[in-house]
Write an enzyme that holds these catalytic residues in place. Sequence first.
Site, PDB file in Angstrom:
ATOM      1  N   ASN A 153       3.271   7.864  10.481  1.00  0.00           N
ATOM      2  CA  ASN A 153       1.922   8.293  10.853  1.00  0.00           C
ATOM      3  C   ASN A 153       1.953   8.659  12.333  1.00  0.00           C
ATOM      4  OD1 ASN A 153       0.397   5.977  12.522  1.00  0.00           O
ATOM      5  ND2 ASN A 153       1.769   5.024  11.028  1.00  0.00           N
ATOM      6  N   ARG A 211      11.358  -0.531   8.119  1.00  0.00           N
ATOM      7  CA  ARG A 211      11.913  -0.920   9.412  1.00  0.00           C
ATOM      8  C   ARG A 211      13.425  -0.705   9.392  1.00  0.00           C
ATOM      9  NH1 ARG A 211       7.442  -0.520  10.819  1.00  0.00           N
ATOM     10  NH2 ARG A 211       6.127  -2.004  11.984  1.00  0.00           N
ATOM     11  N   ASP A 238      13.185   7.337   8.583  1.00  0.00           N
ATOM     12  CA  ASP A 238      12.137   7.469   9.584  1.00  0.00           C
ATOM     13  C   ASP A 238      12.211   6.331  10.586  1.00  0.00           C
ATOM     14  OD1 ASP A 238       9.832   8.771  10.700  1.00  0.00           O
ATOM     15  OD2 ASP A 238       8.627   7.100   9.948  1.00  0.00           O
ATOM     16  N   HIS A 257      10.345   7.976  13.598  1.00  0.00           N
ATOM     17  CA  HIS A 257       9.289   7.005  13.297  1.00  0.00           C
ATOM     18  C   HIS A 257       7.915   7.679  13.352  1.00  0.00           C
ATOM     19  CE1 HIS A 257       8.532   2.393  13.286  1.00  0.00           C
ATOM     20  NE2 HIS A 257       7.617   3.031  12.568  1.00  0.00           N
ATOM     21  N   GLU A 264      16.470   1.394  17.572  1.00  0.00           N
ATOM     22  CA  GLU A 264      15.411   2.411  17.641  1.00  0.00           C
ATOM     23  C   GLU A 264      14.792   2.387  19.040  1.00  0.00           C
ATOM     24  OE1 GLU A 264      11.116   2.963  15.594  1.00  0.00           O
ATOM     25  OE2 GLU A 264      12.782   2.819  14.152  1.00  0.00           O
ATOM     26  N   GLY A 272       0.786  -1.214   0.000  1.00  0.00           N
ATOM     27  CA  GLY A 272       0.000   0.000   0.000  1.00  0.00           C
ATOM     28  C   GLY A 272       0.822   1.269   0.000  1.00  0.00           C
ATOM     29  N   ILE A 273       1.928   1.294   0.744  1.00  0.00           N
ATOM     30  CA  ILE A 273       2.783   2.479   0.769  1.00  0.00           C
ATOM     31  C   ILE A 273       3.317   2.765  -0.625  1.00  0.00           C
ATOM     32  CG2 ILE A 273       4.927   3.468   1.663  1.00  0.00           C
ATOM     33  CD1 ILE A 273       4.476   1.806   4.203  1.00  0.00           C
TER      34      ILE A 273
END
Length: 288
Positions: free
Chosen positions: A252, A201, A225, A249, A230, A120-121
């Site tokens: 969204n 990721r 991102d 990150h 992380e 989808g991205i």
Amino acid sequence: MADAVTAGGGHVVSLEDAEGLIWAAPRDPDSLERVVEDNRQLAWVQLPFAGIEQFAHLVDDDRRWTCAKGVYAGPVAELALSLALAGMRGVGHYARQQSWGRPIGANLLGANVTILGGGGITESLIRLLVPFDCRVTVVRNRVQEMEGVDEVLEPDRYIDALAGADLVVVALALTADTVGMLSRNEFEVMEDHAWIVNVARGRHIVTDDLVWALTDGVIGGAALDVTDPEPLPDDHPLWSLPNCIITPHVGNTPDMAVPLLSERIAANVRRFGSGADLLGPIHVELGY
């Protein structure tokens, strides 16, 4: 989430009476494991993120499993485009300056763009790239024609897709096959002006090798991102590299995610109640 369940025609009930479970703790796989073991009557589990690597070992054929696959595609694609422009046009570089400098930067217009991943991205990003008249190559598991894409390649040819690309966007699921897929060998294949944008990721990239590639000018830059580790430690060398842009990150944010995830939950509750196919199914054999 409770409102979304109700909006989908469902009822929020105690766990022992539930047929479906909306899981709201995205980083607590141990608790979910205990819940599904103790509640064999659960026929469906909805996970809140698109990336399920922490939960993949729990997914089985005993019940239906769904995730937020595609839910956040629009916001994440928007950030990917923002990071690409910021890197290629030198915005990250200029933002660090304290005096007037020389002109730098390259066009996204007409650029060769490679996207790793076909979900989808990627579909959202391809639509955003239309005005830029890029030549787009996509690497994905299922090779099929995609609107707005010039070439689609199978996964074992992803090295071929890196050579000649002005921009490489990482937007695929993290699995055993994709951990560390971008390392020193891959960076050496890339163009010395190319930027890499990672909105998937952090573990897709071998961080130490990326630091080497950025420090030695093997590639043009990286906009991340997501990182490995992380959160990225305050003293990590990536923070100080002039050709590296880092966002925490935020593909969204909660303000973006709540209405989008609520819509997916309501839709799947409605589908579950009617016996229809659920959105965002997790494929046991693929691990995502």
